[in-house]
Design an enzyme around this catalytic site. Structure first.
Site, mmCIF file in Angstrom:
data_model
loop_
_atom_site.group_PDB
_atom_site.id
_atom_site.type_symbol
_atom_site.label_atom_id
_atom_site.label_comp_id
_atom_site.label_asym_id
_atom_site.label_seq_id
_atom_site.Cartn_x
_atom_site.Cartn_y
_atom_site.Cartn_z
ATOM 1 N N ASP A 122 0.911 -0.856 -0.250
ATOM 2 C CA ASP A 122 -0.053 -0.187 0.174
ATOM 3 C C ASP A 122 0.809 1.365 0.212
ATOM 4 O O ASP A 122 1.670 1.065 0.126
ATOM 5 C CB ASP A 122 -1.243 0.194 1.209
ATOM 6 C CG ASP A 122 -1.851 -1.221 0.943
ATOM 7 O OD1 ASP A 122 -1.743 -1.481 0.020
ATOM 8 O OD2 ASP A 122 -2.329 -1.416 2.617
HETATM 9 N N1 URA Z 1 -1.603 -5.909 4.285
HETATM 10 C C1 URA Z 1 -1.523 -4.872 3.877
HETATM 11 O O1 URA Z 1 -2.511 -4.042 4.260
HETATM 12 N N2 URA Z 1 -0.900 -3.477 3.462
HETATM 13 C C2 URA Z 1 0.152 -4.189 2.585
HETATM 14 O O2 URA Z 1 0.967 -2.918 1.914
HETATM 15 C C3 URA Z 1 0.135 -5.255 2.642
HETATM 16 C C4 URA Z 1 -0.106 -6.299 3.266
#
Ligand code: URA
Length: 221
Positions: free
Chosen positions: A102
């Site tokens: 993310d």
């Molecule tokens: N899980 C999440 O919530 N975000 C990420 O970036 C990776 C795994």
């Protein structure tokens, strides 16, 4: 595939430049100089540029990036935000990210042009472990820990059993390692929210046997 696209895909030059090369008579297909744009090439055709054979097999490259927060994990972003590719200085290979972190997640991100490896690492059937350092609001209760370990219902489907190892328990937050092998959308954040603990920060520290180690934020190797 159209000839100019094929040449560009092989890394000869940009598509526009390749068109110019074709018109200039620098390209031959099966021994014949071709100066018509849009000529189709098929598997088995032999293509030369300035007399040298070229082929689609390109060198594979592998980068491990310590992704900073504030970068999108795409090749291009329609909102013109910074992408992880802006951090990789390589004009020679068309690398792309393996899986996704993310915008607000930092940590280990692999980039490659090796489709086989990407498949091997991202397909759920291969069960590649990913370990995250997670900081959540509040003191993580034993019940919440158990739920994270056993499985949390996301979109009507339980997550697979996970490993949880608490690193620090402060008054206002808990930091722990969470190891999962799935890659569902925003999985870690949703799992933690699901058991009542919103995520304050999230960092991936390993994928399979690969660990981030001392790699600085924004650096790659
Ligand atoms: N899980 C999440 O919530 N975000 C990420 O970036 C990776 C795994």
């Amino acid at each position: 595939m159209r000839l100019q696209k094929y040449l560009a895909t092989c890394g000869v030059a940009s598509r526009r430049k390749c068109e110019a090369y074709i018109i200039e008579g620098k390209v031959a297909v099966n021994g014949e100089v071709v100066q018509t744009l849009g000529t189709k090439v098929e598997a088995g055709d032999s293509v030369t540029f300035c007399g040298k054979a070229i082929s689609l097999e390109e060198e594979h490259v592998y980068y491990m990036l310590h992704k900073p927060v504030g970068y999108v994990t795409t090749v291009q972003d329609e909102k013109q935000r910074q992408t992880v590719l802006d951090l990789i200085d390589d004009d020679m290979h068309r690398v792309y990210p393996v899986g996704r972190l993310d915008y607000n997640t930092s940590g280990l991100l692999l980039l490659t042009n090796d489709g086989e490896l990407t498949y091997g690492l991202t397909h759920p059937k291969h069960h590649v472990n990913k370990c995250y350092e997670v900081k959540v609001k509040g003191q993580l209760s034993e019940d919440a820990k158990k739920m994270l370990k056993c499985g949390v219902l996301l979109d009507g489907k339980l997550t697979y059993p996970a490993k949880v190892k608490v690193l620090r328990k402060g008054e206002k937050s808990t930091t722990f390692l969470l190891t999962i092998h799935e890659g569902r959308n925003r999985q870690v954040r949703r799992m933690c929210e699901g058991v009542g603990y919103p995520v304050l920060s999230l960092k991936r520290i390993s994928v399979g046997k690969l660990t981030l180690g001392e790699l600085e934020v924004g650096q790659y190797r």
